[in-house]
Design a protein around this motif. Structure first.
Motif, PDB file in Angstrom:
ATOM      1  N   ALA A   3      -1.284 -89.802-120.450  1.00  0.00           N
ATOM      2  CA  ALA A   3      -0.591 -90.643-121.228  1.00  0.00           C
ATOM      3  C   ALA A   3      -0.670 -90.361-122.801  1.00  0.00           C
ATOM      4  N   THR A   4      -1.809 -89.674-123.023  1.00  0.00           N
ATOM      5  CA  THR A   4      -1.984 -89.332-124.355  1.00  0.00           C
ATOM      6  C   THR A   4      -1.231 -88.060-125.016  1.00  0.00           C
ATOM      7  N   SER A   5      -0.908 -87.351-124.264  1.00  0.00           N
ATOM      8  CA  SER A   5      -0.135 -85.780-124.534  1.00  0.00           C
ATOM      9  C   SER A   5       1.267 -86.396-125.210  1.00  0.00           C
ATOM     10  N   HIS A   6       1.817 -85.325-125.772  1.00  0.00           N
ATOM     11  CA  HIS A   6       3.233 -85.647-126.601  1.00  0.00           C
ATOM     12  C   HIS A   6       4.288 -86.235-125.561  1.00  0.00           C
ATOM     13  N   GLY A   7       4.139 -85.299-124.554  1.00  0.00           N
ATOM     14  CA  GLY A   7       5.315 -85.691-123.357  1.00  0.00           C
ATOM     15  C   GLY A   7       5.011 -86.963-122.642  1.00  0.00           C
ATOM     16  N   GLY A   8       3.435 -87.218-122.481  1.00  0.00           N
ATOM     17  CA  GLY A   8       3.245 -88.534-121.959  1.00  0.00           C
ATOM     18  C   GLY A   8       3.541 -89.597-122.679  1.00  0.00           C
ATOM     19  N   LEU A   9       3.272 -89.392-124.007  1.00  0.00           N
ATOM     20  CA  LEU A   9       3.636 -90.923-124.667  1.00  0.00           C
ATOM     21  C   LEU A   9       5.362 -90.696-124.619  1.00  0.00           C
ATOM     22  N   LEU A  10       5.966 -90.114-124.741  1.00  0.00           N
ATOM     23  CA  LEU A  10       7.233 -90.123-124.386  1.00  0.00           C
ATOM     24  C   LEU A  10       7.780 -90.773-123.350  1.00  0.00           C
ATOM     25  N   GLU A  15       9.771 -95.425-120.238  1.00  0.00           N
ATOM     26  CA  GLU A  15       9.642 -96.177-118.883  1.00  0.00           C
ATOM     27  C   GLU A  15       9.669 -97.532-119.577  1.00  0.00           C
ATOM     28  N   HIS A  16       9.173 -97.910-120.580  1.00  0.00           N
ATOM     29  CA  HIS A  16       9.231 -99.521-121.255  1.00  0.00           C
ATOM     30  C   HIS A  16      10.382 -99.669-121.925  1.00  0.00           C
TER      31      HIS A  16
END
Length: 371
Positions: A3-10, A15-16
Motif C-alpha cells: 500500500a506504500t508503493s505509488h500503485g498501492g497508494l493510487l 478504493e476509498h
C-alpha cells in the motif's frame, strides 16, 4: 501489493473515493516525506489531483486527494464475425461516442477500418486523455501475450495482428480479449457474483466470471464451448474441421445454412413457424450442452447475449432445458443479455490493466525525473 508503493497508494485512493494525506499516513504508516514525494509523482503523471477542502481542524485546511478520471477515456473495439462496434467510453464503460458497421471478419481490412473509426471518434472529443485500448475478437486469445490462438473464425490473421496494429497508432495499455469473455465482464455485477455469459451469434462463445475475475484458462480457451462435440462423429461439419460440434448444430451460422438470409433476417422472422422451430431446436441443444457448465460452475446467472441469445424464445428454451437437466438447487437465473456488454467489459478490462498497481509503479519508474 504494498500500500506504500505509488500503485498501492493510487489503489487506496480509488478504493476509498479519495483520502486526505493524514488519512493515508494513518492507513499506511509511512513517513510524511515519502508520502508527499509519491503523491507528487502521481500528480505529475495525472493519476491524482487535490479536490475539495475538508472540514478545518485549525491551520491550513486539508484537501481530499482524488483519483483523476476527469476526461479520461477508453477506446473499445468489439469485432464480431459479422459486425463491428467501435466506441469511446468513460472509465466506467459508459459509451460517449460510437459507430457500428457490418463486416466480414475474414476480410483483412476489417481491423484497420475499425481502428480508423476509433481514431476519428477520439479526434471528436475535447480535453480527453486516452488511457487504453480494448479489442474484442471472436477467437481464443492467449492471456499472457494478447495474441490470437486457434483462429478458426479469423484464419487469415497473424497471431499478433491486433497487438501490432494498435501499437502502430497508440502507446497506451492494450487489452485483447475474446468477445464473449469481454461480454461476461460487462455483464458482471461485482465480485460477489458468479456469472456465465453465452454469446449466440454467428458462432457460440462463452465467458465465465467468478469473484470479479474472468476465467481464461491455461491456453486462453476457458469457455470455448462451441467446439465441444454434442453429436456423433458423423454429425454436421463444423468450421473447425470436426463433426458434431455444438456450433455445427446451434450457432447462427448453422441456422443460416438451413434457412438462408442473415442474422437480422432471423431476428425479424423469429415468430415465423419455420424460423421459430429452428430456433427452438438450436436453443434446446444449447441448453442441454450448457447443463454441464452450469453444474460445474454453479453460477448465480446465466446470461444469453449476442444477436440471437436474447430472443425470448431462445431464453425460455435454454431455461427449460437447464431446469429439466440440472438439479433444482443449482438452477441459475437465466436471462437475456444487455446491449453493449462487450464494449463495457472491454473498458473495465482496460481500466483494470492501466491502473493496476504494478502498471502504475512501472509508469512512475519510466517517467523522467523532475529537474
Amino acid at each position: 501489493m504494498s500500500a506504500t508503493s505509488h500503485g498501492g497508494l493510487l489503489a487506496l485512493v480509488r478504493e476509498h473515493g479519495g483520502l486526505s494525506r493524514q488519512q493515508m499516513l494513518d492507513v499506511t504508516g509511512m513517513s510524511r516525506g515519502t508520502l508527499v514525494a509519491r503523491l507528487d509523482a502521481l500528480a505529475r503523471l495525472g493519476y491524482i489531483y487535490e479536490a475539495e477542502a475538508l472540514a478545518p481542524t485549525g491551520g491550513r485546511p486539508a484537501r481530499r486527494v482524488r483519483f483523476d478520471d476527469r476526461g479520461r477515456v477508453v477506446l473499445a473495439v468489439d469485432l464480431g464475425q459479422t459486425h463491428a462496434r467501435v466506441a469511446v467510453t468513460d472509465l466506467a464503460g459508459r459509451e460517449l461516442r460510437g459507430s457500428a458497421s457490418d463486416v466480414q471478419i475474414a476480410d483483412p481490412g476489417v481491423l484497420a477500418a475499425a481502428l480508423d473509426s476509433g481514431a476519428a471518434l477520439l479526434a471528436g472529443g475535447r480535453g480527453e486523455r486516452l488511457v487504453g485500448v480494448g479489442i474484442g475478437v471472436p477467437a481464443a486469445v492467449d492471456p499472457a501475450s494478447g495474441t490470437v490462438v486457434h483462429p478458426t473464425t479469423i484464419p487469415g490473421w497473424a497471431p499478433g495482428a491486433v497487438r501490432d496494429a494498435v501499437r502502430e497508432r497508440w502507446t497506451v495499455p492494450l487489452v485483447v480479449e475474446n468477445d464473449a469473455r469481454a461480454g461476461a465482464v460487462g455483464e458482471s455485477r461485482g465480485p460477489d457474483e458468479t456469472l456465465v455469459h453465452v454469446k449466440l451469434s454467428m458462432g457460440i462463445g462463452c465467458g465465465i466470471v467468478v469473484g470479479g475475475e474472468v476465467l481464461r484458462g491455461a491456453a486462453g480457451l476457458a469457455g470455448d464451448i462451441g467446439h465441444v462435440r454434442v453429436g456423433p462423429a458423423t454429425g454436421p461439419l463444423c468450421r473447425c474441421g470436426r463433426r458434431g460440434c455444438l456450433a455445427a448444430y446451434a450457432s447462427g451460422r448453422a441456422l443460416l445454412e438451413r434457412l438462408g438470409g442473415s442474422l437480422g433476417d432471423l431476428v425479424a422472422a423469429q415468430f415465423d413457424p419455420t424460423v421459430a422451430a429452428a430456433l427452438t431446436e438450436a436453443a434446446d441443444v444449447l441448453g442441454t450442452a450448457l447443463a454441464t457448465t452450469v453444474t460445474t460452475v454453479n453460477p448465480h446467472r446465466l446470461v444469453l447475449g449476442g444477436t440471437l441469445g436474447p430472443l425470448p424464445l431462445v431464453v425460455e428454451r435454454v431455461r427449460r432445458q437447464i431446469h429439466e437437466t440440472v438439479t433444482e438447487r443449482a438452477w441459475p437465473v437465466v436471462e437475456a443479455g444487455t446491449s453493449g456488454a462487450t464494449v463495457t467489459g472491454l473498458a473495465r478490462l482496460v481500466v483494470a490493466a492501466a491502473y493496476a498497481p504494478e502498471a502504475v509503479d512501472a509508469a512512475v519508474a519510466a517517467a523522467p525525473r523532475p529537474p
